[in-house]
Design a protein around this motif. Sequence first.
Motif, PDB file in Angstrom:
ATOM      1  N   HIS A 171      38.544  33.852  41.774  1.00  0.00           N
ATOM      2  CA  HIS A 171      38.111  35.016  42.544  1.00  0.00           C
ATOM      3  C   HIS A 171      37.502  36.085  41.642  1.00  0.00           C
ATOM      4  O   HIS A 171      37.065  37.136  42.122  1.00  0.00           O
ATOM      5  N   SER A 172      37.487  35.830  40.359  1.00  0.00           N
ATOM      6  CA  SER A 172      36.976  36.797  39.383  1.00  0.00           C
ATOM      7  C   SER A 172      35.894  36.141  38.533  1.00  0.00           C
ATOM      8  O   SER A 172      35.701  34.924  38.558  1.00  0.00           O
ATOM      9  N   GLU A 231      34.410  34.743  35.077  1.00  0.00           N
ATOM     10  CA  GLU A 231      34.952  34.160  33.846  1.00  0.00           C
ATOM     11  C   GLU A 231      33.843  34.124  32.803  1.00  0.00           C
ATOM     12  O   GLU A 231      32.786  33.529  33.022  1.00  0.00           O
ATOM     13  N   PRO A 280      32.277  34.913  40.507  1.00  0.00           N
ATOM     14  CA  PRO A 280      33.436  34.600  41.359  1.00  0.00           C
ATOM     15  C   PRO A 280      33.082  33.557  42.432  1.00  0.00           C
ATOM     16  O   PRO A 280      31.925  33.446  42.835  1.00  0.00           O
ATOM     17  N   MET A 306      34.239  47.994  35.879  1.00  0.00           N
ATOM     18  CA  MET A 306      34.837  46.659  35.872  1.00  0.00           C
ATOM     19  C   MET A 306      36.349  46.757  35.744  1.00  0.00           C
ATOM     20  O   MET A 306      36.887  47.791  35.327  1.00  0.00           O
ATOM     21  N   ARG A 307      37.058  45.686  36.100  1.00  0.00           N
ATOM     22  CA  ARG A 307      38.504  45.649  35.962  1.00  0.00           C
ATOM     23  C   ARG A 307      38.907  44.389  35.195  1.00  0.00           C
ATOM     24  O   ARG A 307      38.735  43.280  35.687  1.00  0.00           O
ATOM     25  N   GLU A 330      41.194  41.510  33.714  1.00  0.00           N
ATOM     26  CA  GLU A 330      42.382  40.822  34.201  1.00  0.00           C
ATOM     27  C   GLU A 330      43.150  40.131  33.086  1.00  0.00           C
ATOM     28  O   GLU A 330      44.353  40.318  32.938  1.00  0.00           O
ATOM     29  N   THR A 346      40.441  47.180  29.734  1.00  0.00           N
ATOM     30  CA  THR A 346      39.264  47.285  30.590  1.00  0.00           C
ATOM     31  C   THR A 346      38.114  47.977  29.869  1.00  0.00           C
ATOM     32  O   THR A 346      36.963  47.524  29.926  1.00  0.00           O
ATOM     33  N   HIS A 394      38.623  37.041  31.937  1.00  0.00           N
ATOM     34  CA  HIS A 394      38.504  37.169  33.383  1.00  0.00           C
ATOM     35  C   HIS A 394      38.425  38.649  33.746  1.00  0.00           C
ATOM     36  O   HIS A 394      39.211  39.460  33.223  1.00  0.00           O
ATOM     37  N   PHE A 395      37.515  38.988  34.637  1.00  0.00           N
ATOM     38  CA  PHE A 395      37.391  40.373  35.066  1.00  0.00           C
ATOM     39  C   PHE A 395      36.743  40.423  36.450  1.00  0.00           C
ATOM     40  O   PHE A 395      36.136  39.456  36.920  1.00  0.00           O
ATOM     41  N   ARG A 396      36.870  41.564  37.115  1.00  0.00           N
ATOM     42  CA  ARG A 396      36.288  41.776  38.440  1.00  0.00           C
ATOM     43  C   ARG A 396      35.320  42.963  38.403  1.00  0.00           C
ATOM     44  O   ARG A 396      35.476  43.871  37.588  1.00  0.00           O
TER      45      ARG A 396
END
Length: 329
Positions: free
Chosen positions: A47-48, A50, A80, A25-26, A28, A192, A100-102
Amino acid sequence: MNKSPMHNEVSSTTRILIPTEEPSMRFESCGQFIGTPGWIHEQRTLHSFELIFVRRGTLPLRVGDRSFSIGRGEFILIPPETTHQGDSHLIDPLEFFWMHFRLPEWRCGEFTGQPTPLPDGGEAFEQRPKAERPNPQSPEPVQQQHNMAATCEPLSIPFYDTPSNTDRLTIMFDQLLDIYQMSYPSASRYCTCFATCILYEISSACQADQPMDETGSKQGLQEIQEWIRMNAFESISVNQIAQRFNYSASYLSTIYKQHFGVTITAHITDIRLDHAKNLLLSTSLDIQEIAENIGYNDAKYFMRVFKQHVGMTPTRYRASFTKRHFNNH
């Protein structure tokens, strides 16, 4: 005793270099939101992911075409490209953590593995009573998946649920806020890694609510564990708990540790100290008041227990976490 090849070369400047894999994961950003009566969540499509974890009050939120009232101790994980907005104005004060993360790889669906489409093209779970929600122990990775390599078991997180230990999750979010403050507004790899730990904590805490087997043996112990959680700040003992649930004290102690990996006494202490940490970080109560709040009449005894388990005094723990990222809009 065998000596390391570097034994004669070690100095105060020596460092051990530990190779680490890149997290899946990344992270934000994250923060702590405080809302007042009259506020309503704005419409957003991110776009990520939540993640929202409510600490106080109730958040009325519409995700896609579904309405949720996310109460104290509950969380919601919004995928997302999923439109969400307030469902009504606040009546009471509200406080929640957000993150928030991707994810490079993931998928979202029902227990059957079939995703439920939302009007805006996103995917979400059916909102159902907790007993009917998908089982996160299912071998089919139907909710969230990252790092789908065959050698790594996917992480499964409910779309909307209540973790079994909310105090612990609160403390982890507090720690994440402090870690993020170190590199703010940039997001460090430390953020992260710690954010990943939060996802594991949620997954583990939600799995703890599932029955162990068809006999319901763990379900009975789960009721005892829940009763302990609700009464941990009172004067309770193993004998009292055993009598209440019609067990012998020795037998209950044995099966409780077998199922949960911790003794009843240690579990009570953990609950008390987790709540103490929360009070230290979120209130201005003095040590004596906190001790009384969690079931200790003797502040000195509380400080001794706290230091034994946490590794520092309550005062030092409070001083270690002072910076916060708050927002109210």
